[in-house]
Scaffold this motif. Structure first.
Motif, PDB file in Angstrom:
ATOM      1  N   GLY A   1      -0.802  -6.731   6.458  1.00 33.11           N
ATOM      2  CA  GLY A   1       0.418  -6.866   5.687  1.00 33.11           C
ATOM      3  C   GLY A   1       0.505  -8.174   4.932  1.00 33.11           C
ATOM      4  O   GLY A   1       1.113  -8.250   3.851  1.00 33.11           O
ATOM      5  N   ALA A   2      -0.102  -9.230   5.481  1.00 33.65           N
ATOM      6  CA  ALA A   2      -0.032 -10.552   4.840  1.00 33.65           C
ATOM      7  C   ALA A   2      -1.140 -10.767   3.815  1.00 33.65           C
ATOM      8  O   ALA A   2      -1.107 -11.766   3.084  1.00 33.65           O
ATOM      9  CB  ALA A   2      -0.106 -11.642   5.912  1.00 33.65           C
ATOM     10  N   TRP A   3      -2.126  -9.882   3.745  1.00 33.38           N
ATOM     11  CA  TRP A   3      -3.297 -10.129   2.913  1.00 33.38           C
ATOM     12  C   TRP A   3      -2.940 -10.231   1.420  1.00 33.38           C
ATOM     13  O   TRP A   3      -3.277 -11.221   0.755  1.00 33.38           O
ATOM     14  CB  TRP A   3      -4.330  -9.024   3.133  1.00 33.38           C
ATOM     15  CG  TRP A   3      -5.512  -9.137   2.210  1.00 33.38           C
ATOM     16  CD1 TRP A   3      -5.740  -8.439   1.059  1.00 33.38           C
ATOM     17  CD2 TRP A   3      -6.615 -10.043   2.339  1.00 33.38           C
ATOM     18  NE1 TRP A   3      -6.911  -8.823   0.482  1.00 33.38           N
ATOM     19  CE2 TRP A   3      -7.480  -9.814   1.247  1.00 33.38           C
ATOM     20  CE3 TRP A   3      -6.957 -11.000   3.279  1.00 33.38           C
ATOM     21  CZ2 TRP A   3      -8.646 -10.522   1.066  1.00 33.38           C
ATOM     22  CZ3 TRP A   3      -8.137 -11.706   3.099  1.00 33.38           C
ATOM     23  CH2 TRP A   3      -8.965 -11.466   2.009  1.00 33.38           C
ATOM     24  N   LEU A   4      -2.267  -9.221   0.874  1.00 34.95           N
ATOM     25  CA  LEU A   4      -1.940  -9.244  -0.550  1.00 34.95           C
ATOM     26  C   LEU A   4      -1.003 -10.397  -0.918  1.00 34.95           C
ATOM     27  O   LEU A   4      -1.221 -11.079  -1.935  1.00 34.95           O
ATOM     28  CB  LEU A   4      -1.345  -7.901  -0.978  1.00 34.95           C
ATOM     29  CG  LEU A   4      -2.344  -6.745  -1.089  1.00 34.95           C
ATOM     30  CD1 LEU A   4      -1.633  -5.451  -1.459  1.00 34.95           C
ATOM     31  CD2 LEU A   4      -3.427  -7.060  -2.111  1.00 34.95           C
ATOM     32  N   PRO A   5       0.063 -10.646  -0.149  1.00 33.34           N
ATOM     33  CA  PRO A   5       0.894 -11.825  -0.473  1.00 33.34           C
ATOM     34  C   PRO A   5       0.107 -13.123  -0.414  1.00 33.34           C
ATOM     35  O   PRO A   5       0.310 -14.015  -1.261  1.00 33.34           O
ATOM     36  CB  PRO A   5       1.990 -11.784   0.600  1.00 33.34           C
ATOM     37  CG  PRO A   5       2.064 -10.357   1.017  1.00 33.34           C
ATOM     38  CD  PRO A   5       0.675  -9.850   0.931  1.00 33.34           C
ATOM     39  N   ALA A   6      -0.793 -13.273   0.578  1.00 32.02           N
ATOM     40  CA  ALA A   6      -1.588 -14.503   0.670  1.00 32.02           C
ATOM     41  C   ALA A   6      -2.521 -14.625  -0.529  1.00 32.02           C
ATOM     42  O   ALA A   6      -2.715 -15.731  -1.078  1.00 32.02           O
ATOM     43  CB  ALA A   6      -2.384 -14.499   1.972  1.00 32.02           C
ATOM     44  N   ARG A   7      -3.088 -13.522  -0.965  1.00 30.64           N
ATOM     45  CA  ARG A   7      -3.968 -13.574  -2.134  1.00 30.64           C
ATOM     46  C   ARG A   7      -3.181 -13.921  -3.396  1.00 30.64           C
ATOM     47  O   ARG A   7      -3.662 -14.656  -4.263  1.00 30.64           O
ATOM     48  CB  ARG A   7      -4.668 -12.228  -2.313  1.00 30.64           C
ATOM     49  CG  ARG A   7      -5.814 -12.291  -3.300  1.00 30.64           C
ATOM     50  CD  ARG A   7      -6.483 -10.955  -3.457  1.00 30.64           C
ATOM     51  NE  ARG A   7      -5.613  -9.989  -4.124  1.00 30.64           N
ATOM     52  CZ  ARG A   7      -6.016  -8.808  -4.589  1.00 30.64           C
ATOM     53  NH1 ARG A   7      -7.272  -8.444  -4.412  1.00 30.64           N
ATOM     54  NH2 ARG A   7      -5.180  -7.985  -5.168  1.00 30.64           N
ATOM     55  N   GLU A   8      -1.955 -13.410  -3.493  1.00 27.39           N
ATOM     56  CA  GLU A   8      -1.111 -13.738  -4.640  1.00 27.39           C
ATOM     57  C   GLU A   8      -0.780 -15.229  -4.658  1.00 27.39           C
ATOM     58  O   GLU A   8      -0.804 -15.871  -5.716  1.00 27.39           O
ATOM     59  CB  GLU A   8       0.177 -12.912  -4.580  1.00 27.39           C
ATOM     60  CG  GLU A   8       1.192 -13.226  -5.667  1.00 27.39           C
ATOM     61  CD  GLU A   8       0.687 -12.894  -7.054  1.00 27.39           C
ATOM     62  OE1 GLU A   8       1.125 -13.563  -8.020  1.00 27.39           O
ATOM     63  OE2 GLU A   8      -0.161 -11.973  -7.185  1.00 27.39           O
ATOM     64  N   ALA A   9      -0.478 -15.797  -3.482  1.00 23.93           N
ATOM     65  CA  ALA A   9      -0.191 -17.230  -3.409  1.00 23.93           C
ATOM     66  C   ALA A   9      -1.420 -18.047  -3.765  1.00 23.93           C
ATOM     67  O   ALA A   9      -1.318 -19.122  -4.386  1.00 23.93           O
ATOM     68  CB  ALA A   9       0.313 -17.588  -2.010  1.00 23.93           C
TER      69      ALA A   9
END
Length: 835
Positions: free
Chosen positions: A370-378
C-alpha cells in the motif's frame, strides 16, 4: 536510515491517529479472517487425521469396500496370506439414535484381534462391573463409548442407549468406554458378530486392517493383494485413505482462504489511500528534508517503513483477533465452519505459530504494497517546486490508462480458459485479481464521466464538488479504490450465493417429486425399510404409488473417494435434473446417469461405458446423461432400482417417496405410517419441510461468507472516511477561502458530503460492474473447478440496488463526519496558513 529519521517518519503515524488506526484495523481484519480460517481448518484437519490414524491403528494396509460391505470370507483368505502378520475385520456403521435425533459411528470389532492391529479401539469394561470382564466385550447388547461420545450424549456406563436397527428401536447397554479414542472423537465399538446380527449385516464386513510381517515392502504387498480382490474392493494405505478423505474439504478451505486474502488486499488499498494522502499533505515537509540533504532513496525507505509498521501492528492485532474468531467459530459453527466435512469431531483451539508468522508477514507485505506507490511518488518530486504551496494538487492529476485496463481484462479472460492446478482454481483467482486491478485502472475515466454528469445541475454546491473532482480526479481514485474493491467483492459473493441458493432450491424441487417421504436412515447404514414394510406402506389407503430409494457407495478405483450410488425409479432419466439432453443406451444395455462431479472427476460423458461393482461383481452400464447434484461433492451415479435389485438381490430401501391420491391428507398418511412402523423408527417429511431444512443448512454454511462480505464493505467505508478526513485537513486553506466568500460551516460540510457521494457513486457503479464480472468467474470457473457442479446465474437486482444506495449514503456520511475537523478552525487562520 538513522534513528532520527526513523523517529521522524514513524512519529508521523501518531500525528494521524485516525487514519493510522483505520488502516491498521483494516489489515488486522484481513489477517484475522485468513488466520481464523487457517486455524479452524488446521485444527479440524489435525483432529481428522488423528482420528483416521486412530482407526487405522497399527495397520499397514486397509482393504475397503462399499458402505454396504463385502463378503467376510475375504477376511479368511487375506489373513492366511504369507505377507500378513495380523488381520482385523471391521464393520463400520453410521447408526441413528432416535432419542437424540443424530447418528453415532459404531465400529464392530473382533475383540480378540483389535488389540494387535488398532489398540486404541480396545474396549475397557466398567470398573463396577468386572464380573465376567473377559466376555463382556463379546455380549450381544454391550456397547462401549468414547469419552467424547459419553459427554455429548450424556450417557455413562451402566445406562442404556436406544439405536435404530432396520425399523426396530433396540436398547443397548453401555458396558464401558473406549479410552484410547481420546476426547476429540465421537464413536462407539461393539462386538463384530453382534453388530452384524443386529444391523442385518450377517456375513458382511466393510474393512479389513492388515499388519504386514517384518521386512515386507508395503507397496509390493499392496500390488500382490490387489488382483485377488472382488470388484469394488480396493487395498489402500492408511495415509492414502486419510489424504483422500481430507482432500474432500480442500476446495472449501481454499475458497475461504482466498476470500480472506481478498479482504487483506482490500486493507492494502486502504493503506494506499491513507499513505498517498499523507504524502500529499506532507509534501512541503519532504521537500524541506530533501533541501537539507535527505536522499531520494532514504525518503522512499522512510515511507515504506511507515507502511511496514502499520502492517506489522495490524498483523499483531489480527493474530490476536484471528485466534478469538477461531474460538468463537468452534463453538458456533464447528471445525468445518458449518460445511459438514468434519462432523462428529471437537478440535481444540491452540496457538498456530507457523500460520501466525505467515499471516504477520502478509500483513507487513500488505502495508508495504500500500505504501509503495505513494513512496515512489514522493521520491520523484522536485524539492524546489514542492516547497511552494499548492504543488500537492499535481499528485491528483491521474492520467487514465485504458490500454493497461484493457490488458488486465483481456488477461483475466485468458486465465479463465486455463485448467486448475492440482484441483485448485489458481488461474480463476488470478483472473479475479486482474479484474479488480483493471477496475481500479478504469476508475479515473469513470470519475471524469461522473463529473460531466454532475456539471449539469446549476446549484453552487454541485458545481463546486464537480469542479474539485474534475480538477483533481486522483482524489476520486484514491478515495474510491477501496470502495471499488470492497463493493466488487460483496457484489460478486452476493450474486454467487444468490445463484447457488436459487439453483439448489430448484434442484430440490426436481429431486423431490413425491408428496411425502419416509426415511429410515438416509445418511446412515443402520436403518432400512424391508420389502414387508415397503408393501405395507404401498397398501395404505390414499397412497397411489411409492418410489423406494436405495443408497450405497461404490469404489471405482483407488485414486478417488467412493462415489454415491442411488438406485430408484428414474423413468428414463426424466425424474432427474439433467444437464443437457438424455442419450438412451443401445437396446439391451443398462442406463446410468452420472452427476456433474462424477463426470468431471472420472472424465465421463453421455454414451461412455461405465462399469459399476454391484454385489461383488462388475456390471456394465452406459452413461445416458449427466445430472446436477449439489449433495455429493465426491460424485454420484443414479441407476434404475430394477437394475440394482437384479444385480445385487438387495430388496431393502433407505427411503421411500409416497405419492398421494387426490384429496388425501398428508397428516392422515403420515399417522398411518407411524402406526405400522413405530413412532421413532422413521422420519416423515414433506418436500417443503426437506427443502426448508436444506436451505437453512445452506444459509448456515455461507454464514462465514456473509461475514467476509460485511468486513470487505466496512474496510471500503474506512477508506472513504480516512481519505476525506485527510483531504479535509489538507484543504483547510480552500475551505477558508470559501468561508470568506460567504459559505457557512454547514454548507462546507454539505460540499464534502457531495464529494463523498459522487466519489462513492463512481466507485460503487464500477464495483457493481466489476463484481458481476467476478461473480461470473466464481460461478463458471472457480466453483466449477473446485466443486465440479454448475449453477444458473441469478442476479438479485433489487437487493444490489438497495445495497448500492446504502453504501453511497454511508460514504457520504463518512465523508461528512471525517471532514468535521476542517470546519472547526478559524477561517482567517486557515487562509493565512502558509500564504
Amino acid at each position: 536510515m538513522s534513528r532520527v529519521l526513523g523517529r521522524i517518519f514513524v512519529a508521523s503515524l501518531a500525528r494521524r491517529r485516525l487514519a493510522t488506526a483505520l488502516s491498521l484495523f483494516a489489515i488486522a481484519l484481513g489477517v484475522a479472517l485468513g488466520l481464523a480460517v487457517q486455524i479452524i481448518h488446521g485444527a479440524a484437519l489435525d483432529e481428522f487425521g488423528r482420528g483416521m490414524r486412530l482407526l487405522a491403528g497399527e495397520a499397514d494396509l486397509q482393504v475397503a469396500g462399499p458402505r454396504d460391505g463385502f463378503d467376510d470370507a475375504l477376511y479368511g483368505r487375506l489373513a492366511m496370506r504369507d505377507e500378513v502378520a495380523d488381520a482385523s475385520p471391521v464393520v463400520e456403521l453410521e447408526v441413528r439414535l432416535p432419542a437424540h435425533d443424530r447418528s453415532l459411528p459404531i465400529f464392530g470389532i473382533d475383540a480378540l484381534r483389535v488389540a494387535r492391529v488398532h489398540p486404541a479401539l480396545m474396549p475397557q469394561v466398567d470398573e463396577a462391573r468386572r464380573d465376567g470382564a473377559a466376555l463382556a466385550a463379546l455380549q450381544s447388547d454391550a456397547l462401549f463409548l468414547s469419552p467424547a461420545a459419553e459427554a455429548e450424549l450424556g450417557v455413562s456406563a451402566g445406562e442404556r442407549l436406544e439405536v435404530l436397527a432396520g425399523t426396530r428401536v433396540v436398547s443397548l447397554r453401555v458396558a464401558g468406554a473406549v479410552p484410547g479414542a481420546g476426547q476429540g472423537r465421537v464413536l462407539a465399538v461393539m462386538d463384530i458378530a453382534a453388530a452384524q446380527q443386529l444391523f442385518g449385516r450377517s456375513g458382511r464386513i466393510t474393512r479389513i486392517d492388515l499388519s504386514l510381517k517384518p521386512g515386507i515392502d508395503v507397496a509390493a504387498a499392496r500390488d500382490a493383494l490387489a488382483p485377488g480382490l472382488p470388484a469394488g474392493v480396493e487395498v489402500l494405505t492408511p495415509r492414502a485413505s486419510e489424504a483422500l478423505a481430507a482432500g474432500l474439504s480442500r476446495a472449501y478451505r481454499v475458497n475461504l482462504t482466498m476470500l480472506a486474502a481478498i479482504a487483506l488486499v482490500t486493507g492494502g488499498f486502504l493503506v494506499f489511500s491513507t499513505q498517498f494522502l499523507a504524502v500529499a499533505r506532507r509534501r512541503q515537509e519532504f521537500a524541506f528534508l530533501r533541501a537539507l540533504g535527505l536522499e531520494r532513496g532514504a525518503l522512499m525507505r522512510g515511507l515504506l517503513v511507515e507502511g511496514a509498521v502499520v502492517g506489522f501492528a495490524g498483523g499483531l492485532l489480527g493474530i490476536a483477533l484471528g485466534h478469538g474468531f477461531a474460538a468463537v467459530a468452534f463453538d458456533v459453527a464447528g471445525g468445518d465452519l458449518g460445511a459438514g466435512y468434519f462432523s462428529g469431531m471437537t478440535p481444540a483451539l491452540r496457538f498456530d505459530l507457523p500460520a501466525s508468522g505467515t499471516y504477520l508477514l502478509l500483513g507487513v507485505l500488505a502495508g508495504l504494497a500500500g505504501a509503495w506507490l505513494p513512496a515512489r511518488e514522493a521520491r520523484r518530486m522536485l524539492p524546489a517546486r514542492a516547497l511552494k504551496s499548492g504543488d500537492e494538487a499535481s499528485m491528483f492529476r491521474f492520467h487514465p490508462r485504458p490500454r493497461r485496463a484493457a490488458a488486465c481484462l483481456a488477461g483475466a479472460a485468458v486465465l479463465c480458459l486455463l485448467p486448475p492446478l492440482g484441483g485448485v482454481p489458481v488461474f480463476g483467482y488470478l483472473a479475479v485479481a486482474l479484474i479488480l486491478v483493471g477496475a481500479v485502472l478504469v476508475l479515473p475515466m469513470l470519475v471524469r464521466g461522473v463529473t460531466r454528469i454532475a456539471s449539469r445541475p446549476r446549484r453552487a454546491l454541485w458545481r463546486l464538488a464537480n469542479a474539485r473532482l474534475a480538477a483533481a480526479p486522483g482524489q476520486g481514485v484514491v478515495a474510491g479504490a477501496g470502495v471499488v474493491a470492497s463493493v466488487a467483492l460483496a457484489v460478486a459473493m452476493a450474486i454467487m450465493v444468490a445463484s447457488f441458493r436459487d439453483s439448489v432450491d430448484r434442484w430440490l424441487t426436481a429431486v423431490l417429486p413425491a408428496d411425502l417421504y419416509v426415511s429410515a436412515s438416509p445418511q446412515g447404514t443402520s436403518g432400512f425399510l424391508d420389502p414387508a414394510a415397503l408393501a405395507r406402506i404401498a397398501a395404505l389407503p390414499g397412497v397411489s404409488r411409492t418410489m423406494p430409494v436405495r443408497f450405497d457407495t461404490v469404489r471405482l478405483d483407488d485414486r478417488h473417494l467412493p462415489v454415491s450410488l442411488i438406485a430408484r425409479p428414474l423413468d428414463g432419466g426424466r425424474l432427474l435434473p439433467l444437464v443437457g439432453l438424455a442419450t438412451p443406451p443401445p437396446v439391451g444395455e443398462k442406463p446410468a446417469w452420472v452427476s456433474e462431479a462424477m463426470a468431471d472427476l472420472f472424465a465421463l460423458g453421455a454414451g461412455d461405458r461405465l462399469v459399476l461393482p454391484l454385489g461383488g461383481n462388475p456390471v456394465a452400464f452406459r452413461v445416458a446423461g449427466v445430472w446436477r447434484d449439489y449433495a455429493r461433492q465426491q460424485g454420484a451415479v443414479a441407476i434404475e432400482l430394477a437394475d440394482y435389485r437384479a444385480a445385487t438381490g438387495d430388496l431393502v430401501a433407505n427411503d421411500v417417496g409416497v405419492f398421494l391420491a387426490a384429496g388425501t391428507s398428508f397428516d392422515t398418511v403420515a399417522a398411518a405410517v407411524r402406526d405400522i412402523l413405530g413412532e421413532n423408527a422413521v422420519r416423515i417429511a414433506s418436500p417443503g419441510e426437506i427443502r426448508a431444512r436444506s436451505l437453512a443448512i445452506f444459509d448456515r454454511t455461507f454464514l462465514v461468507t456473509y461475514a467476509m462480505e460485511a468486513v470487505a464493505v466496512l474496510i471500503g467505508l474506512f477508506g472513504v472516511s480516512t481519505s476525506f478526513a485527510v483531504l479535509a485537513i489538507a484543504r483547510r486553506k480552500e475551505f477558508g477561502v470559501l468561508r470568506h466568500l460567504g459559505m457557512t460551516r454547514g454548507e462546507v460540510g454539505r460540499l464534502i458530503t457531495l464529494e463523498g457521494v459522487l466519489t462513492a457513486a463512481a466507485g460503487t457503479a464500477l464495483g457493481l460492474v466489476a463484481g458481476t464480472a467476478v461473480a461470473f468467474v466464481l460461478i463458471e470457473v472457480v466453483n466449477r473447478q473446485s466443486f465440479h457442479w454448475s449453477m444458473d446465474l441469478h442476479v438479485p437486482f433489487g437487493g444490489l440496488l438497495v445495497f448500492a444506495a446504502i453504501v453511497i449514503a454511508l460514504a457520504g456520511l463518512a465523508a461528512r463526519v471525517s471532514g468535521y475537523q476542517a470546519m472547526r478552525g478559524s477561517a482567517v487562520l486557515a487562509v493565512r496558513e502558509d500564504w
